[in-house]
Write an enzyme that holds these catalytic residues in place. Structure first.
Site, PDB file in Angstrom:
ATOM      1  N   ASP A 102       0.871  -1.188  -0.386  1.00 38.41           N
ATOM      2  CA  ASP A 102       0.200  -0.084   0.292  1.00 38.41           C
ATOM      3  C   ASP A 102       0.403   0.964   0.018  1.00 38.41           C
ATOM      4  OD1 ASP A 102      -2.235  -1.852   0.128  1.00 38.41           O
ATOM      5  OD2 ASP A 102      -2.309  -1.361   2.186  1.00 38.41           O
TER       6      ASP A 102
HETATM    7  N1  URA Z   1      -1.873  -6.149   3.470  1.00 34.36           N
HETATM    8  C1  URA Z   1      -1.607  -4.870   4.275  1.00 34.36           C
HETATM    9  O1  URA Z   1      -3.090  -4.379   4.272  1.00 34.36           O
HETATM   10  N2  URA Z   1      -0.879  -3.611   3.056  1.00 34.36           N
HETATM   11  C2  URA Z   1      -0.312  -4.482   2.197  1.00 34.36           C
HETATM   12  O2  URA Z   1       0.666  -2.691   1.958  1.00 34.36           O
HETATM   13  C3  URA Z   1       0.393  -5.349   2.014  1.00 34.36           C
HETATM   14  C4  URA Z   1       0.346  -6.023   3.005  1.00 34.36           C
END
Ligand code: URA
Length: 231
Positions: A102
């Protein structure tokens, strides 16, 4: 392979830059100056020199980035800068990220131009390990260890067994063997716990321990072999 392609794919410069270097007689193949950009090079055995320094051919690149917040795991985006902006010297290699972190997640992100390997590493079949450091806004209940181990219902299916290590009330390490959309945040959210910060310490055994946030490095040949054997 054409000499100009060999040089451009090896990062010497863009196709038009390397054409000029060849014309300027700065490139040798097996000890001889070659001034034709269409000269055919055998990348498996010919020795190519630019300004008398050897240019080794590499088809595939594997770069481990310690991704900072604020960058999107893509090569193009309308809102956030893409992670590839962090590696301008590898623009020639057309790298792309293997899977996604993310925008607000930091940590281990592999970039490559090897589409087959990327495809395999993100395929649900291969169960690549991903280790996350998680900080949350509520006390983590002890029984979450067992619950995550058994799997929880997310996206209409059971998550694979995950290893939760509680470090203290608000911090844990979570190892997943799959990678669904926002998986870590959604796993905690299911228990009304919000993830405050998320950092991926390691992906497929590749740790960012020795990389500062925003730094990157090419994989060692042992790491490459391990990864390719991991297919
Ligand atoms: N899980 C998440 O919620 N976000 C990420 O960036 C990676 C795994």
């Amino acid at each position: 392979m054409r000499l100009d392609k060999y040089l451009a794919n090896s990062g010497v410069g863009t196709r038009s830059v390397v054409k000029r270097l060849i014309k300027d007689k700065r490139v040798k193949v097996n000890g001889e100056i070659v001034s034709s950009d269409s000269f055919n090079v055998d990348e498996t055995k010919d020795v190519v020199l630019f300004d008398d320094l050897e240019v080794k051919y590499k088809e595939f690149y594997y770069i481990l980035l310690n991704k900072p917040q604020g960058y999107v795991s893509a090569v193009i985006d309308n809102v956030y800068p893409p992670v590839t902006d962090l590696l301008p010297e590898y623009r020639f290699a057309n790298l792309f990220p293997v899977g996604r972190l993310d925008v607000d997640t930091t940590g281990a992100l592999l970039l490559t131009n090897n589409g087959d390997l990327a495809h395999k590493l993100i395929s649900p079949k291969y169960h690549v390990d991903k280790v996350y450091e998680v900080a949350v806004d509520k006390k983590i209940p002890e029984n979450l260890v067992e619950i995550f181990k058994k799997g929880i219902d997310l996206y209409g299916e059971l998550t694979l067994p995950a290893d939760l290590k509680i470090i203290n009330n608000f911090h844990a390490e979570l190892t997943l063997h799959q990678g669904k959309f926002h998986q870590v945040k959604r796993m905690f959210k299911k228990f009304d716990i919000n993830v405050v910060t998320l950092n991926r310490k390691a992906f497929a055994g590749l740790s960012v321990e020795n990389l500062a946030v925003g730094e990157y490095r090419e994989l060692t040949s042992d790491e490459e072999k391990h990864l390719l054997g991991n297919k």
